[in-house]
Every structure is written in structure tokens, then in C-alpha cells.
Design an enzyme around this catalytic site. Sequence first.
Site, short mmCIF file in Angstrom:
data_model
loop_
_atom_site.label_atom_id
_atom_site.label_comp_id
_atom_site.label_asym_id
_atom_site.label_seq_id
_atom_site.Cartn_x
_atom_site.Cartn_y
_atom_site.Cartn_z
N SER A 188 0.83 -1.21 0.00
CA SER A 188 0.00 0.00 0.00
C SER A 188 0.88 1.27 0.00
CB SER A 188 -0.95 -0.05 1.20
OG SER A 188 -1.95 0.93 1.08
N PHE A 189 0.66 2.16 0.93
CA PHE A 189 1.50 3.35 1.09
C PHE A 189 2.98 2.98 1.14
CE2 PHE A 189 3.57 6.05 4.43
CZ PHE A 189 3.65 7.24 3.72
#
Lengths: 295, 295, 295
Positions: A125-126
Site C-alpha cells: 500500500s502506502f
Amino acid sequence: MTYNYENLPQPLQSWTFQHPNQPPVPHPVWPYIAQAPWAQDLEHEFRERDQPLTFVLVHGSWADASFWSGIAAELRKKGHTVYVPEFPGHGADPNKAATHAMMTKSIADYVTSHNLKNIILVGHSFGGSLVQKVAEHIPDRLKRLVFMNAFVLKDGGSLADEFPPSMKAMFKQLVESSKDNTVLLPFPLFRESFANLASYAQAQQLYKKVTPEPAGPLFEKFDLKKFYSLQVPKSYVHLMEDTAIPLGSPDYGWHPHMSSRLGLYRFIQAHGDHMSTAQFEPKLIARKIYEASRD
Amino acid sequence: MTYNYENLPQPLQSWTFQHPNQPPVPHPVWPYIAQAPWAQDLEHEFRERDQPLTFVLVHGSWADASFWSGIAAELRKKGHTVYVPEFPGHGADPNKAATHAMMTKSIADYVTSHNLKNIILVGHSFGGSLVQKVAEHIPDRLKRLVFMNAFVLKDGGSLADEFPPSMKAMFKQLVESSKDNTVLLPFPLFRESFANLASYAQAQQLYKKVTPEPAGPLFEKFDLKKFYSLQVPKSYVHLMEDTAIPLGSPDYGWHPHMSSRLGLYRFIQAHGDHMSTAQFEPKLIARKIYEASRD
Amino acid sequence: MTYNYENLPQPLQSWTFQHPNQPPVPHPVWPYIAQAPWAQDLEHEFRERDQPLTFVLVHGSWADASFWSGIAAELRKKGHTVYVPEFPGHGADPNKAATHAMMTKSIADYVTSHNLKNIILVGHSFGGSLVQKVAEHIPDRLKRLVFMNAFVLKDGGSLADEFPPSMKAMFKQLVESSKDNTVLLPFPLFRESFANLASYAQAQQLYKKVTPEPAGPLFEKFDLKKFYSLQVPKSYVHLMEDTAIPLGSPDYGWHPHMSSRLGLYRFIQAHGDHMSTAQFEPKLIARKIYEASRD
């Protein structure tokens, strides 16, 4: 920018391809048991012993290092070495004003201070955006980059650039309703979009660990020219039911929109959502990460 | 040409559909065991006996007839008759100047000389373009065409037209670096894009058989008007992790970009990559080809 | 209208999101057995007892209530309450002039007359458009809407608007060849596009139940402003090999083209085709519907 093979940040031909007139570069041998007919199965789990690898696992937003606990345990069972660095603004660190640069420096320093070499750097993700910048800091320590439903930002882009307009508006609304420039996912959004394959009890269990995420790094623009010049091998692990970012649009989404920015990459796919599958099916996800990481 | 339901080469309505007032055409009966509740499973392997079929399997580039060995063995175990013709420029034939027309004529002659009738003609990858032209030569001998992650070229198009610009540039670079107008895949490209689900040892084992591919047929334009007028049933088998052609773009890729050109077709899908799954999971792939081929 | 995050009928932010400063709303407790490590498997069938739910199942075109028989039986085995209303123009009702409004009123009346509350309203295929209008009639009785490869029409749109031009032309041809403004699917089309994963014997067995479908509702335009103002939770179950509507185009298809109109929704996915998987793998589909429906 629209998904478009004319303007990939790292075109396929950036690898130097020569017509080979000899077999592939010899590979450091590791012991394996040859595949036998009875070893065949749908999960591609051939009876070869795993090639021992060194993993550094970088979690995403609204998470801490414990996101990787189950997966790290499964990888270690197979003989791998696994490091799970925590970084500013997450876990025990209360600094919600932590910047993206502070986070990447922290991870790069962790790798350097432990003198880790030949690592598989994995981002979720991030964490994908962190992996991109960490790779710029320590290119010589990398064996491969693995993005698992992770942001692969374009040069000059921000995470928020990858949100469809309605999602970007929702995030701004969430930031404004905070008192400290953070974003906390409302439970209904978390349950439907981050843990859609989980039971309600599981989703609640996961949500208890969710803390407000520093909002600054979500809107920052990054210079990624160096990242796109790196020749390190790359892989993308795509969990197919992840709707944390709306899927299926050519202009948004993990795959192929962001994965294709990697140019030549190894593609691995499995069923899974954004947050719960990693927690409740760690053996499956560890296997997919290994398949993405081996030579 | 962009993927577009307005301009499909073979529109759905090209099948003559009449409002039926009688049951479907009676079907030649073959023995089967009715499905029982315990027979249900995820792989759709109902306990019916296979309808015996005659297959002609056409391999793709950088391969020879041995590509089909495992799959042919599995199909034969189930009672099918399987032919695997080799064609010019591949296998034992050293002629790297072989043309597409030589290859299709060779396959059509093979079918005619063996007097094969009612065949399921299956093409993989480059073999799809061969199937299209072979079908024009011997339409009366066909029961069904099956494309497995195979090129379905538009009328007037070439294989290279299906490559994104960066991939086309890479192929031209590879051709220029050869001395005999061939293309040999570098191992890193093969490993990441053609055998992404395989282990390194498996990828090496497969790569040992890879020989330079004649480049001429990749850039030739084909008149396919007759193909698009044929009323023979068609199927597309899509292996989902095949990144030999970048996937997910509306303008490129096996599915739905090329599959949709078939108009009405039967769609079968499974996990798999371009080259290794056929080798290491032949039972799965044989099952999927059968599902695509039965009445 | 093109798939476009700028013009979603129900944007993500239509949910009122506040920065929560308390844990999620307490949930009515039901007994469950906590997940144990040995409970993990690929099918997400954790060893929790199902939360008991009340389902109302709405079938699609060319079907009757028996479409749901196997699935309803599996849901009841798990302790759920299941209602399967028949509606005008289908099943025992011979009125091929039945309108969409007659059908939705019939279903809404069924729910009201049985005094059903807190229901999971599930629509398949054409049944999706019925679910949209029924929801407008009885919003207070809804717990969640579940669309399974179902039409989610835009405000002002018709079902036929969702057909690619060639498919729309074919449907008009079929209507014109009928004597009573109905559409009957020709067997070849049914076999290839509605039952592609089935055996021939299974496809024949299913086709015996297919009767002509009233054509009127397919071409009617619907005012759906109220539907798009409802705050009821929504889910989409996507069976991946369903080619009843051509898949993979950004401008057509079940997912993400129509699913994305739901704004925030829970996404569940499995292998399956349009008509046969529900019949021959009812346990799998019942499980996926439950995953889409639980809190």
C-alpha cells in the site's frame, strides 16, 4: 496521467537486451528436490526447497509492523531472514507530523545500520511509495523490489493523485474533520473496502489497531527520476479483491495502472483484499511474496 | 485499432439467430455419469466421462511440438485423439527463413494427409495466428477453434501490431542484434514474462529448449477476411497471469482485447502464465482445453 | 455513459464520514468460534458460525424461482431464512406482457405482506434492476442490497443501454422474430455465453427450463433518483467467467462498469459463469452471497 504504453515512466526497452549466444548467467546453486508428478498442484507449491532470502517488509498506512507478523513467521519457517522495521509516525512513535522523508530515511538507516545486503524490499500500500524512495537511497543493497497492492507513483506524482476525485474529496473531508492533520478511516469504509473478505469479528479485531495516519505524506509530490533509472528487478503481487482503491479503471487502481509503471516486472496474483488476507491467510501471502522474490 | 464494440471484426449478430420453437438440435449421445452432489467441486470437474474429441495442437514461438507433451498425454488418458504437428522453422527444421504461409500450409497439409475430420484446432500464442490461416484452408474439417492466450489478429494486421510501442522497439532491437533475422528472448525477459509462476530451476529447464524464432512472420500483415466469415464455433482460454503481452490495457493484451474479436465465443479462465503452467500443470491446462472444446 | 470516476451516480463521499473518536458502533453479538490457525483456508471459510440473516432472492431473465433452489437450500442449512418470490411474467405466470413496474410491485408487496424486516435483498442479472426499484419502495425494510452479476442501471437508463451495439442489434432481431414481443435465447448463445463452464448435458438440462422473456422491460428507461439517494449498504458479487455481457470493456460489463455505480460497496469475487455455476455449485455461491451479506 492515463495508462498508456507510449508514456510508461520506465519503458520495457530500458533493460539492455542483447541477443544472447550463451546460456543464462550461472546461478548460485541451492539444494532443491526435483519436481515429481505427484508434486503438482494448483498452488504452484512445487516440492523445491525455498531459496533462502533476506526480506525487509514495509507496511502501509493505518498499520504498524505487526501487519507483517503472520507473514514474517511463515517466511521464517521456510528458512528466510526477515526484518520488519517500524518507521516514524507509526507503531510506538506518536509523531503525527512525521514526513515521508523522515520515514524513508529511517528505513534506509535501518538497512544500513544492520548492514543488510542483497535484500528483497517489500512494500504494501502506502509502503510502495516508501520503497520507491528507500531504493533511491540504498540501490546497492537491493536484490529485488516487491510491490504488494502498493503505490507505484509516477515521477512528480503524489499518493492523492492516484485517488479518483470522489475519493480525494472524501480524504480531504476526513483530514479537515481531524484536529491534527491526520486521516482516520471510518469503520464502515474500512470494513467494506479494506477488509471486505473478512468476517465482522475479524474486521473489528483489525480495526482496533487502526490509528490516525499522518496526512502530509499523502499529498506530497515526489521526485522519482532516480527510482526510474534503477535497474533492480521488480515484482508486483496483486490481490484481486482489493478495493481500497477502486479497481478495474484504466486510469486508477493497483493493477495494471500502477504495476505497469515498473516496466518489465514479474506478475504474481492471488485472491485477497487490502488488509485482512495478510492477517488471516499469512501462509498464502507469504508463498506469493516468495514467488515474487525468488530468482 | 482500439478495443471497441462498434467495430468488432466479427460482430455478435453474424451468427444467424432465429427465435427457436423447438429444442436444441439433438446431440450425438455419449455415455456420461450424472452429476451427484458429492461430485461438485471448485474445478468444475464433474464426474461425467469426457466426450471423445480429436485435437490438433499448434504451438507458438520459441517452442516446438514438445510444448504440448504433458497436455497431450493428459488428453489421451481421457480418451481423446491428439495430433501435434511440427511446422517449418521449428523443432528439427533448421530453416529460420520459414514464412507464415509455409507454416500454415504445412499444418493444413498435415490435417489433410491424415484425413482428420471434425477437429478441435488449438493454438497457443503465435499459434493463434497460424490457426486463423489454417482455418481458412480447411474449414470443412473443423469442429471448433480454441485460442489459448493466443493471437487473434485483425484483418490486415500483424503480430507486431499487437505489441505496445516499447515492446515493439525491444523486438526490433533483438532482431537487429541477430545475424539471421531471428529473435531470441533474453533469459531475464523469459523468466519474468513467460515463466513468472515457475521456480528459477523450472525457468532454466524451459529456457534450455528456447531457440531463435524466425522474425519475418512477426511483422507480416495478414488478409483475414475469410477467417472472419467462417461460422465455426470458437473458444478462448485465458490464463490470468500471462504477461508475455502486457495485460490489462483496453488496447493491448490477450483478453479482452484479442479474445473479443472472435464475436461469440466460449470463455474459459484459469491461473497460469505464458509458458510454464502448460509444462508443470498439464492436467489443469488439459482440463481447461477440454472445457473449451466440448460441445 | 463512459465509466468515469468523475460522474459516478453515487459518489464515494455520499456516505457521511466523520472522523471517529470512538470505537465502531457496538454490534449485536452472535455466537462465534474464534478463528484458530488450523481454520485457515483458501476459501475464507473461517470456523465462525454464520450470523443468521433473512434473504429475499430475486432471479433474472429466462429463469424462475427455481434458479435459487440449490443456493436457498445451502443458506437454510446454515441457519438463514430465505424467501424466493416469483413475479409476473415468470414461473407459473403466463403473462408475457408483464411490465417492470408490475414485477417490482409484486416483489415489494410480497415483502410487505410477509412483514419481512432487515432483509438482504439479492438480485441476479435482470433481477438487479428489480432490486433497484424494489429498494425505492421499501427502503426501511432493507439491511443490505446484494447484486450478483446483476444490472445496476444508471438514473434514466435501460437494460438495453448496457448492451454493446452488436448485442443490442441481436436482441432486436430476436424480438422481431418472436410473435409476442419476447426474447428467447438460441441454444448456441445460451451454451456459449450463459453456461460456458457447464458440460453439454448440464447446459441442455438448464436450457429445458428457459422460456421466452418479456421484451418490454429490457428497453424501458428508469427514473432511479431515489435509489441513488438511499444510504443502504451494498455489495457486488462478481463471477469472473460470466460473458452474458461482454466483459473487460471499460464501457460495458458487470464489473467494474456497473458495480462502480454503487459508490462504496463490498466486493466479493469467485469463479463462475452467468447461469450454470449457481445451479451446479450452489454451496460455493451461497458462501459468496453470505460473505457479501454479513455485517
